[in-house]
Design a protein around this motif. Structure first.
Motif, PDB file in Angstrom:
ATOM      1  N   ALA A   1       0.867  -1.183   0.000  1.00  0.00           N
ATOM      2  CA  ALA A   1       0.000   0.000   0.000  1.00  0.00           C
ATOM      3  C   ALA A   1       0.901   1.229   0.000  1.00  0.00           C
ATOM      4  N   ASP A   2       0.271   2.388   0.078  1.00  0.00           N
ATOM      5  CA  ASP A   2       1.044   3.622   0.030  1.00  0.00           C
ATOM      6  C   ASP A   2       1.719   3.949   1.354  1.00  0.00           C
ATOM      7  N   HIS A   3       1.234   3.351   2.455  1.00  0.00           N
ATOM      8  CA  HIS A   3       1.807   3.692   3.751  1.00  0.00           C
ATOM      9  C   HIS A   3       3.178   3.040   3.927  1.00  0.00           C
ATOM     10  N   SER A   4       3.925   3.566   4.884  1.00  0.00           N
ATOM     11  CA  SER A   4       5.282   3.075   5.124  1.00  0.00           C
ATOM     12  C   SER A   4       5.259   1.717   5.801  1.00  0.00           C
ATOM     13  N   PHE A   5       6.339   0.956   5.604  1.00  0.00           N
ATOM     14  CA  PHE A   5       6.482  -0.328   6.274  1.00  0.00           C
ATOM     15  C   PHE A   5       6.859  -0.160   7.741  1.00  0.00           C
ATOM     16  N   LEU A   6       7.303   1.017   8.135  1.00  0.00           N
ATOM     17  CA  LEU A   6       7.727   1.263   9.513  1.00  0.00           C
ATOM     18  C   LEU A   6       6.526   1.367  10.442  1.00  0.00           C
ATOM     19  N   HIS A   7       6.670   0.808  11.636  1.00  0.00           N
ATOM     20  CA  HIS A   7       5.641   0.890  12.663  1.00  0.00           C
ATOM     21  C   HIS A   7       6.306   1.108  14.010  1.00  0.00           C
ATOM     22  N   GLU A   8       5.545   1.676  14.915  1.00  0.00           N
ATOM     23  CA  GLU A   8       6.066   1.893  16.255  1.00  0.00           C
ATOM     24  C   GLU A   8       6.283   0.554  16.969  1.00  0.00           C
ATOM     25  N   GLY A   9       7.331   0.504  17.770  1.00  0.00           N
ATOM     26  CA  GLY A   9       7.597  -0.703  18.547  1.00  0.00           C
ATOM     27  C   GLY A   9       8.444  -1.732  17.844  1.00  0.00           C
ATOM     28  N   MET A  10       8.858  -1.458  16.607  1.00  0.00           N
ATOM     29  CA  MET A  10       9.696  -2.414  15.889  1.00  0.00           C
ATOM     30  C   MET A  10      11.081  -2.510  16.523  1.00  0.00           C
TER      31      MET A  10
END
Length: 417
Positions: A188-197
């Motif tokens: 999708a257009d959103h980033s692969f980064l997420h909080e807590g990684m």
């Protein structure tokens, strides 16, 4: 027997192993080594400690028995169960009272096995007499064995619990990797980064973000180039077709010129279609959009288009159901079918092309028994690039294909997924 020319696409090589399962196996192996080493070390230390305690007890008891010894008493019974005290003068007849398995031992600490019983005994010379204190240590050995069994069971329980906990916690520890894999599968257009990684997973997500950005830029440049190329190619083709139309109009009564002009226009149209298909392949992504396509109607339409301006005597036997549908990219599916059907018209002239579907396999088989090199599956303009187009289109759709020379012709089998 027919021999396949190509292998079905999309098959994975090798068995996929779960990272969590591999982590559990490695942990179990490490725990086994650590616990086994600990068990062996504990058993050795406890065994040595047991031997030292028995020897210390014998020394202390021997001192007490010597202090209470009276020469008139001879053989004494000690106050400790399973223990015997002997006192005699070396070479004197009373030495015969000493059991055979204790005779001949020099002063010091000794061990001897009599049958299934282990004896510890101490020999000491004092005041011209020899004193021997023997102890049946079988009870100690049985207790030590019981202790080792309990310790082994405890180690086994610890290992099982540890491996189970690691396997359960593995899902929590690897949840970000599983989420990242799911995001890559469904971009999708959103980033692969997420909080807590975690730091390692975060670095992988950042690398994927950068890779996707570079791929998007390259795709935009390729689409722009394809658009310019398509425009540049259409211009001379349009001129050629227009000239052919003028020749046909200006020489309406000349059948030879009209036939040649018509052939030129047909070839221009086919070249334009092939060009559009190749450009579509060049711009296609790995996961094209899918929608339901009516197979029977598509096969009939393509056959009619190929029949226009063609002198091929190949006949079509369309055995597909009237409402038969398949989920596919319409242009890629048309590209696949057009190339196979055009090849049959070009190389199997006068034969019967049978199109049918068995389960998830779509088959197109002609009845031309003349030998030919099916490895060069031709496109509709006879340039011999049809097999490459077929392979690329099936790969984009995630389908497998197989081109086989049979005893009665050529069969192209497409595995729909």
């Amino acid at each position: 027997m027919s021999q396949p020319i190509s292998q079905p696409a999309g098959k994975s090589a090798g068995k996929v192993v779960s990272l969590r399962l591999r982590l559990m196996r490695l942990t179990a192996l490490c725990l086994c080594v650590v616990l086994l080493t600990s068990f062996v070390a504990t058993a050795v230390i406890l065994n040595e400690r047991e031997e030292d305690l028995i020897d210390q007890m014998l020394e202390e008891q021997l001192d007490a028995d010597i202090n209470q010894y009276s020469p008139e008493a001879g053989l004494l019974q000690t106050s400790v169960p399973r223990m015997q005290f002997y006192a005699f003068t070396p070479g004197h007849p009373d030495e015969a009272l000493l059991p055979v398995h204790f005779r001949g031992a020099l002063p010091g600490k000794h061990e001897v096995d009599v049958g299934d019983t282990e004896y510890h005994f101490v020999v000491r010379d004092e005041g011209g007499r020899r004193f021997v204190l023997a102890y049946d240590a079988e009870q100690y050995e049985d207790s030590f064995t019981d202790l080792m069994v309990i310790l082994a069971l405890a180690f086994l329980v610890v290992m099982v619990l540890s491996v189970t906990i690691i396997y359960v916690l593995g899902r929590r520890a690897l949840r970000h990797i599983e989420g990242l894999a799911a995001a890559v599968q469904n971009p999708a257009d959103h980033s692969f980064l997420h909080e807590g990684m975690e730091a390692e997973v975060r670095a992988l997500a950042e690398a994927l973000d950068g890779y996707r950005a570079r791929q998007s830029l390259l795709l935009e440049r390729e689409q722009e180039f394809s658009a310019h190329l398509s425009h540049e190619l259409r211009t001379p083709l349009s001129v050629v077709r227009a000239q052919a139309e003028l020749i046909s109009l200006q020489h309406a009564g000349n059948e030879n010129l009209e036939a040649r002009a018509t052939a030129i226009m047909d070839q221009v149209d086919r070249m334009r279609l092939l060009m559009e298909q190749l450009l579509r392949l060049a711009r296609s992504q790995r996961s094209p959009e899918r929608q339901p396509v009516a197979l029977r109607a598509l096969v009939d339409r393509l056959w009619d288009e190929l029949a226009q301006g063609s002198r091929s005597a190949t006949r079509l036997d369309n055995q597909l159901a009237a409402r038969q549908e398949v989920q596919a990219d319409p242009l890629l599916l048309e590209l696949v079918l057009r190339n196979v059907m055009a090849n049959a018209r070009l190389h199997a002239n006068g034969s019967l092309l049978t199109v049918r579907q068995d389960g998830m396999t779509l088959s197109l088989e002609d009845s031309d028994d003349a030998p030919r090199d099916v490895s060069r599956l031709a496109s509709d303009n006879g340039q011999g690039i049809g097999l490459a187009i077929l392979e690329r289109a099936c790969k984009l759709l995630g389908w497998g294909y197989d081109v086989t020379a049979t005893a009665t012709g050529t069969r192209v089998s497409i595995t729909l997924r």
